[in-house]
Scaffold this motif. Structure first.
Motif, PDB file in Angstrom:
ATOM      1  N   GLY A 124       0.804  -1.137   0.011  1.00 31.31           N
ATOM      2  CA  GLY A 124       0.109   0.020   0.109  1.00 31.31           C
ATOM      3  C   GLY A 124       0.695   1.196   0.125  1.00 31.31           C
ATOM      4  N   GLU A 125       0.525   2.484  -0.398  1.00 30.67           N
ATOM      5  CA  GLU A 125       1.235   3.430  -0.660  1.00 30.67           C
ATOM      6  C   GLU A 125       1.859   4.039   0.803  1.00 30.67           C
ATOM      7  OE1 GLU A 125       0.318   8.181  -1.882  1.00 30.67           O
ATOM      8  OE2 GLU A 125      -0.821   6.499  -2.936  1.00 30.67           O
ATOM      9  N   GLU A 126       1.251   4.173   1.845  1.00 33.70           N
ATOM     10  CA  GLU A 126       1.785   4.577   3.036  1.00 33.70           C
ATOM     11  C   GLU A 126       3.067   3.826   3.332  1.00 33.70           C
ATOM     12  OE1 GLU A 126       1.424   7.780   4.307  1.00 33.70           O
ATOM     13  OE2 GLU A 126       0.003   7.955   2.612  1.00 33.70           O
ATOM     14  N   ARG A 127       2.731   2.579   3.508  1.00 34.34           N
ATOM     15  CA  ARG A 127       3.759   1.647   3.976  1.00 34.34           C
ATOM     16  C   ARG A 127       4.935   1.482   3.168  1.00 34.34           C
ATOM     17  NH1 ARG A 127       1.160  -3.711   5.110  1.00 34.34           N
ATOM     18  NH2 ARG A 127       3.011  -4.395   5.554  1.00 34.34           N
ATOM     19  N   ALA A 128       4.652   1.743   1.852  1.00 36.18           N
ATOM     20  CA  ALA A 128       5.801   1.532   0.660  1.00 36.18           C
ATOM     21  C   ALA A 128       6.539   3.010   1.081  1.00 36.18           C
ATOM     22  CB  ALA A 128       5.105   1.437  -0.625  1.00 36.18           C
ATOM     23  N   LEU A 129       5.761   3.982   0.988  1.00 34.23           N
ATOM     24  CA  LEU A 129       6.586   5.337   1.384  1.00 34.23           C
ATOM     25  C   LEU A 129       7.356   5.227   2.548  1.00 34.23           C
ATOM     26  CD1 LEU A 129       4.200   7.937   0.239  1.00 34.23           C
ATOM     27  CD2 LEU A 129       6.039   7.315  -0.917  1.00 34.23           C
ATOM     28  N   GLY A 130       7.036   4.563   3.536  1.00 37.78           N
ATOM     29  CA  GLY A 130       7.817   4.324   4.751  1.00 37.78           C
ATOM     30  C   GLY A 130       8.988   3.595   4.390  1.00 37.78           C
ATOM     31  N   LEU A 131       8.815   2.356   3.980  1.00 36.18           N
ATOM     32  CA  LEU A 131      10.120   1.436   3.335  1.00 36.18           C
ATOM     33  C   LEU A 131      10.838   2.269   2.564  1.00 36.18           C
ATOM     34  CD1 LEU A 131      11.508  -1.041   3.362  1.00 36.18           C
ATOM     35  CD2 LEU A 131      10.116  -1.538   1.271  1.00 36.18           C
ATOM     36  N   LEU A 132      10.472   3.190   1.539  1.00 40.68           N
ATOM     37  CA  LEU A 132      11.322   3.941   1.107  1.00 40.68           C
ATOM     38  C   LEU A 132      12.261   5.078   1.712  1.00 40.68           C
ATOM     39  CD1 LEU A 132      12.416   5.285  -1.825  1.00 40.68           C
ATOM     40  CD2 LEU A 132      10.260   6.468  -1.962  1.00 40.68           C
ATOM     41  N   VAL A 133      11.658   5.654   2.729  1.00 40.67           N
ATOM     42  CA  VAL A 133      12.319   6.423   3.348  1.00 40.67           C
ATOM     43  C   VAL A 133      13.196   6.083   4.261  1.00 40.67           C
ATOM     44  CG1 VAL A 133      11.966   7.820   5.516  1.00 40.67           C
ATOM     45  CG2 VAL A 133      10.304   8.369   3.475  1.00 40.67           C
ATOM     46  N   ARG A 134      12.844   4.643   4.945  1.00 37.47           N
ATOM     47  CA  ARG A 134      13.903   3.871   5.616  1.00 37.47           C
ATOM     48  C   ARG A 134      15.018   3.371   5.038  1.00 37.47           C
ATOM     49  NH1 ARG A 134      10.772  -0.027   7.146  1.00 37.47           N
ATOM     50  NH2 ARG A 134      11.600  -1.895   6.097  1.00 37.47           N
ATOM     51  N   CYS A 135      14.904   3.224   3.663  1.00 41.94           N
ATOM     52  CA  CYS A 135      16.029   2.711   2.713  1.00 41.94           C
ATOM     53  C   CYS A 135      16.878   3.760   2.372  1.00 41.94           C
ATOM     54  CB  CYS A 135      15.498   2.176   1.143  1.00 41.94           C
ATOM     55  SG  CYS A 135      14.856   0.451   1.419  1.00 41.94           S
ATOM     56  N   LEU A 136      16.281   5.026   2.244  1.00 44.24           N
ATOM     57  CA  LEU A 136      17.079   6.120   2.061  1.00 44.24           C
ATOM     58  C   LEU A 136      17.877   6.439   3.403  1.00 44.24           C
ATOM     59  CD1 LEU A 136      14.769   8.421  -0.448  1.00 44.24           C
ATOM     60  CD2 LEU A 136      17.156   7.485  -0.895  1.00 44.24           C
ATOM     61  N   ARG A 137      17.360   6.415   4.324  1.00 36.50           N
ATOM     62  CA  ARG A 137      17.952   7.125   5.859  1.00 36.50           C
ATOM     63  C   ARG A 137      19.003   6.121   6.046  1.00 36.50           C
ATOM     64  NH1 ARG A 137      16.797  10.657   9.186  1.00 36.50           N
ATOM     65  NH2 ARG A 137      14.940  12.003   8.827  1.00 36.50           N
ATOM     66  N   GLU A 138      18.957   4.745   5.695  1.00 41.31           N
ATOM     67  CA  GLU A 138      19.806   3.745   5.800  1.00 41.31           C
ATOM     68  C   GLU A 138      21.035   4.257   4.938  1.00 41.31           C
ATOM     69  OE1 GLU A 138      18.169  -0.050   5.374  1.00 41.31           O
ATOM     70  OE2 GLU A 138      17.352  -0.011   7.392  1.00 41.31           O
ATOM     71  N   ALA A 139      20.821   4.439   3.560  1.00 47.78           N
ATOM     72  CA  ALA A 139      21.756   4.877   2.908  1.00 47.78           C
ATOM     73  C   ALA A 139      22.778   5.960   3.135  1.00 47.78           C
ATOM     74  CB  ALA A 139      21.352   5.076   1.263  1.00 47.78           C
ATOM     75  N   ASN A 173       1.451   0.076 -11.524  1.00 52.98           N
ATOM     76  CA  ASN A 173       2.057  -1.117 -11.168  1.00 52.98           C
ATOM     77  C   ASN A 173       2.407  -0.981  -9.526  1.00 52.98           C
ATOM     78  OD1 ASN A 173       1.815  -2.775 -13.244  1.00 52.98           O
ATOM     79  ND2 ASN A 173       3.481  -1.794 -14.233  1.00 52.98           N
ATOM     80  N   LEU A 174       2.035   0.319  -8.930  1.00 51.77           N
ATOM     81  CA  LEU A 174       2.309   0.549  -7.688  1.00 51.77           C
ATOM     82  C   LEU A 174       1.184   0.854  -6.919  1.00 51.77           C
ATOM     83  CD1 LEU A 174       5.588   2.723  -7.582  1.00 51.77           C
ATOM     84  CD2 LEU A 174       5.497   0.378  -7.044  1.00 51.77           C
TER      85      LEU A 174
END
Length: 419
Positions: A124-139, A173-174
Motif C-alpha cells: 500500500g502507498e503509505e507503508r511503501a513510502l515508509g519503506l522508501l524513507v527507511r532505505c534512503l535513511r539507511e543509505a 504497478n504500484l
C-alpha cells in the motif's frame, strides 16, 4: 559615480559561477587536464583558470593528479581531475518488487549500492513510502559514516511523473495516484547530517527516462547520441535520447510504450486497459510463463529478482520446454514492439534494459529476427541492439547522475572557497 564599463558585483559572481561550472564540466567530459590544457580547451586565460581551479580544490570538487607535459618544451604541470568519493548524488528506484539505491561520486564511480526486495503494491502507498524513507535513511547513514556529502536525490518511479512538481500522477504497478513524492521525501529527510545543513534536494522522474540517461552517460550507449532504452520490469518503459537530449514531450509523459495496444488477445493490463504490450513482455508475464505451478520460486515476490532470473537461465540451459517456449514468445513480442519504436525514431542504438538485458542471450535471436522483418528501412535502419550492463540498477544510477547535475551546473553549492 558612473559604473559604465564595470561589471556589477552580482554580474561578476554570475560570470565566475558560470566559469567554475565550465571548468568542472570540462573535466567531467574530457578527463584530467593540466591548467594550461584547460585554458587552451575552454578559451579562458591561464590566470583565470588557475584561480578557478584553486577554488574548486578548496570546495573539494577537484584534486591534483599526475604531472603532465604539453609538447616537448616548457615546464610540466600537475593535472587536475574530479575529486571522487566525497561529494555524491543519490538515485533510488521504486518498483513493484524492490527498492534500489545507488550513490555515485563526481567521477560517476559507485560509492554505495543497495537493493531491498519488497512487494511494494501489496504494502500500500503509505507503508511503501515508509519503506522508501527507511532505505534512503539507511543509505544516508552509511554515506555519512564515510564522510560523504549528498548534494541531491532523484527518485525513479514506473509512472507518469510531473517531474517539475515532483509528483507521481499515476503509477499503475504500484497503485499510486497523485502522490506528492518529492515534497514528502524532502520533509522526511530534512536535517540529516549527510546533507551538510542544506535543504534536501529531491526530484522525481520516470524510471525509463532515468535509465536512458544512465545508458547515455555511463552505459552501453555512451557513444550514441540517438538511442532508445527499453526497460523490462513488471511494467515496460521507454526512454529516448535524440541528438544527445532526452525526449520528454509536450507535458513530460513520453515513453509509455508498455501501454501501446499491441496484444491482439486483449488481455487486461495493470493500468485497467486491455491489449497493452506489457501484457506480452512484462516481467510478470515471463515469470508466470516459465513457472511450474503457483509455488514455483520464480513467483515469490520476496525473492531477489537476479536470483529468479538466474533460475530462468538455468532452466533454459536444461532445455525446459515451458521456459524455452515462453522465451520465444516473449522475444518475438519484444521485437514487434521494438520495431515500432525503430520505425518511428530511427535510433543508432536500441538498449535492452532490466530483465530484457539480463536475459539478452536468450531473447536477442528472436528480437533481431523480428526487427529484420518489421523495420521498413534497409538493414533495420542501421540500428544496433545492445544489452544493458547496468541491469536493474540503470534507473537508480541515472537518478544519481541527474542529482549530480546540480553541482556541475553550480559548483558553489558545495563547500566554500578559502578566505
Amino acid at each position: 559615480m558612473s559604473t559604465r564599463g564595470t561589471a556589477a558585483p552580482a554580474d561578476q559572481l554570475t560570470v565566475r559561477r558560470s566559469n567554475l561550472s565550465l571548468v568542472l564540466q570540462h573535466l567531467r567530459d574530457a578527463g584530467p587536464r593540466s591548467r594550461a590544457r584547460i585554458a587552451s580547451d575552454t578559451g579562458l586565460n591561464k590566470a583565470t583558470v588557475s584561480s578557478l581551479v584553486a577554488e574548486l580544490i578548496d570546495r573539494g570538487l577537484v584534486s591534483e593528479g599526475e604531472v603532465q607535459r604539453i609538447g616537448s618544451v616548457g615546464r610540466p604541470g600537475l593535472s587536475v581531475e574530479l575529486a571522487g568519493g566525497t561529494v555524491v548524488g543519490v538515485g533510488v528506484e521504486v518498483n513493484a518488487d524492490f527498492v534500489d539505491v545507488t550513490a555515485l561520486d563526481l567521477t560517476h564511480s559507485v560509492v554505495l549500492s543497495a537493493r531491498t526486495p519488497a512487494d511494494m503494491r501489496a504494502l500500500g502507498e503509505e507503508r511503501a513510502l515508509g519503506l522508501l524513507v527507511r532505505c534512503l535513511r539507511e543509505a544516508f547513514d552509511a554515506l555519512a559514516g564515510r564522510g560523504c556529502t549528498v548534494v541531491g536525490t532523484t527518485v525513479a518511479v514506473p509512472a507518469l511523473v510531473d517531474s517539475r512538481a515532483g509528483r507521481v500522477a499515476v503509477a499503475p504497478n504500484l497503485g499510486w495516484t497523485d502522490t506528492p513524492l518529492a515534497d514528502r521525501l524532502a520533509v522526511a529527510l530534512a536535517g540529516h547530517p549527510v546533507l551538510g545543513g542544506a535543504e534536501p534536494a529531491v526530484t522525481v522522474d520516470n524510471d525509463a527516462n532515468l535509465g536512458a540517461i544512465a545508458e547515455h552517460a555511463l552505459g552501453v550507449g555512451r557513444d550514441a547520441d540517438d538511442l532508445v532504452y527499453l526497460a523490462g520490469e513488471v511494467g515496460v518503459g521507454c526512454g529516448m535520447v535524440v541528438g544527445g537530449t532526452l525526449v520528454r514531450g509536450a507535458t513530460g509523459f513520453t515513453g509509455e510504450i508498455g501501454h501501446a495496444p499491441l496484444n491482439p488477445r486483449l488481455e487486461r493490463c495493470g493500468c485497467g486497459r486491455v491489449g497493452c504490450w506489457e501484457t506480452q513482455v512484462g516481467l510478470g508475464v515471463l515469470l508466470q510463463g516459465c513457472a511450474h505451478g503457483p509455488d514455483d520460486p520464480l513467483l515469490d515476490p520476496a525473492g531477489d529478482i537476479d536470483s529468479r532470473l538466474g533460475l530462468v537461465r538455468d532452466r533454459a540451459a536444461a532445455d525446459d520446454e515451458r521456459t524455452c517456449e515462453t522465451l520465444e514468445r516473449v522475444g518475438i513480442a519484444l521485437g514487434l514492439g521494438a520495431s515500432v519504436l525503430v520505425n518511428i525514431v530511427n535510433p543508432r542504438v536500441l538498449v535492452l534494459g532490466g530483465y530484457f538485458g539480463l536475459l539478452a542471450p536468450l531473447l536477442l535471436p528472436y528480437v533481431v529476427e523480428t526487427l529484420t522483418e518489421r523495420v521498413v528501412a534497409p538493414d533495420g535502419g542501421g540500428v544496433e541492439v545492445r544489452a544493458s550492463e547496468l541491469g536493474f540498477a540503470a534507473a537508480s544510477r541515472g537518478g544519481a547522475v541527474v542529482a549530480l547535475q546540480t553541482v556541475f551546473a553550480d559548483p558553489t553549492r558545495v563547500g566554500s572557497p578559502a578566505v
